[in-house]
Design a protein around this motif. Sequence first.
Motif, short mmCIF file in Angstrom:
data_model
loop_
_atom_site.label_atom_id
_atom_site.label_comp_id
_atom_site.label_asym_id
_atom_site.label_seq_id
_atom_site.Cartn_x
_atom_site.Cartn_y
_atom_site.Cartn_z
N ILE A 115 -57.41 13.96 -21.07
CA ILE A 115 -57.07 14.34 -22.86
C ILE A 115 -59.07 15.33 -22.58
O ILE A 115 -59.86 14.24 -22.53
CB ILE A 115 -57.18 13.05 -23.64
N SER A 117 -61.33 16.65 -26.42
CA SER A 117 -61.13 16.99 -27.71
C SER A 117 -61.70 18.96 -27.88
O SER A 117 -62.27 19.34 -26.40
CB SER A 117 -61.88 16.59 -28.65
N ALA A 142 -57.68 16.83 -27.82
CA ALA A 142 -57.31 16.35 -29.89
C ALA A 142 -58.17 17.35 -30.59
O ALA A 142 -59.41 17.13 -29.89
CB ALA A 142 -57.32 14.82 -29.17
N GLU A 154 -53.94 11.19 -33.55
CA GLU A 154 -53.90 12.04 -32.52
C GLU A 154 -54.50 11.59 -31.19
O GLU A 154 -53.59 11.64 -30.12
CB GLU A 154 -54.04 13.52 -32.94
N LEU A 155 -55.67 11.52 -31.27
CA LEU A 155 -56.04 11.12 -29.53
C LEU A 155 -55.22 9.55 -29.07
O LEU A 155 -54.60 9.52 -28.10
CB LEU A 155 -57.39 11.03 -29.61
N MET A 158 -52.13 10.54 -27.76
CA MET A 158 -52.34 10.91 -26.33
C MET A 158 -52.14 10.08 -25.36
O MET A 158 -51.56 10.50 -24.37
CB MET A 158 -53.44 12.10 -26.57
#
Length: 404
Positions: A115, A117, A142, A154-155, A158
């Motif tokens: 992940i 951003s 994200a 959102e993060l 995930m």
Amino acid sequence: MDINKIRADFPILSQQIYNRPLVYLDNAASTQKPRQVIDAIVKYYEHDNCNIHRGVHYLSVKATEAYEEARREVRQFINAKSTCEIIFTKGATESLNLVASSFGKQYVKAGDEVITSIMEHHSNFVPWQQMCLERGATLRVAGINPQGELDLDELKGMLNGKTRLVALTHVSNVLGTINPVKEIIALAHLHGIPVLIDGAQGVSHLPVDVQEMDCDFYCFSGHKMYAPMGAGVLYGKEKFLEEMPPYQMGGEMIKDVYLDHTTFNELPFKFEAGTPNVGGVMGLHAAILYLNGLGMENIAAYEDQLLKYATEKLSAINDIRFFGTSRHKASLVSFLIGNIHPYDTGMIIDKMGIAVRTGHHCAMPLMDYLKIPGTVRASFAFYNTFEEVDQLVAAIGKAREMLS
Ligand code: PMP
């Protein structure tokens, strides 16, 4: 903060360009160097220069000791547990590539996820993207809210059993946003997921304590914290660095070499193949002493005043659009004036002696997301003054008149 005294330490700042005093507001790209840092580099080359770690003679021992002393200073500066967790690199980009390559080989396989951003610098984006492509993993990105803050929900959504790493910037080089890294790290750790923080824009503006933050990796460049180019740092928790394979092969990173196999050196040397930039590290050591002398808390407080002043004054300009208006922001402003292309604004105010950066700031995914070609970015350091902010605002006003 005695700004006149501080400015006297930076020889480059007192020059005239185009017959005007230089107003240097491109500190997020690279900071200027105080006399103390320049002197440390000169002293090293005039008195102590030698290859390190391999010699028994006087100069080699002296240079080695100075290099390891610098490592101890860096450890203290970011409060790492041990010097074996401090790896000297060329800079943030090399630190990030090291982790992407080595961590990727050790821990990431097909079907896994990483992940990051949308606000990342290419240096904390492309290495993960390419590593995921090579390993058949998925890079998840994200987004941000209209203030330019990370979309935490959102993060959070995930994070799952397939996530191998979260790689995030401490401070955005475009939006200025200071991410709530401690909160994000705690959340990721609940799922057993390690977190890497790109501290390229963090370490020069904020006090950093990697143990308190509990990040698993932290990367930064010396040249953005008043040290020379070509010397930077990777901090990593010992347990990961022990398990990760070497990034580059060569001298110093080995223990024993046989015809058919090699055993590797202990940390941190396992990740420091070849002759390092010893002179650069001497400069980095001097820069840390300089920053400690001013106090990171004092620097953060003064720069925050500059940021507030600049934001208020620039807000009075017609048609100005800011990108990044978080309450938690480091000292930079990114903006556009009406439909004027950022390059045009930058070129015109350059002729008035003012150095700002224009363009995509190595953050093309963010520019696409914001649907803009780039921004004008003025980034402030502790040696900048309120008068310089006034000069910036007046110059932007003039450029607007000329171009609209
Ligand atoms: N990350 C961020 C947030 C940056 O701003 C930069 C430099 N602009 C980098 C990484 C890369 O740093 P360097 O080019 O010094 O390796």
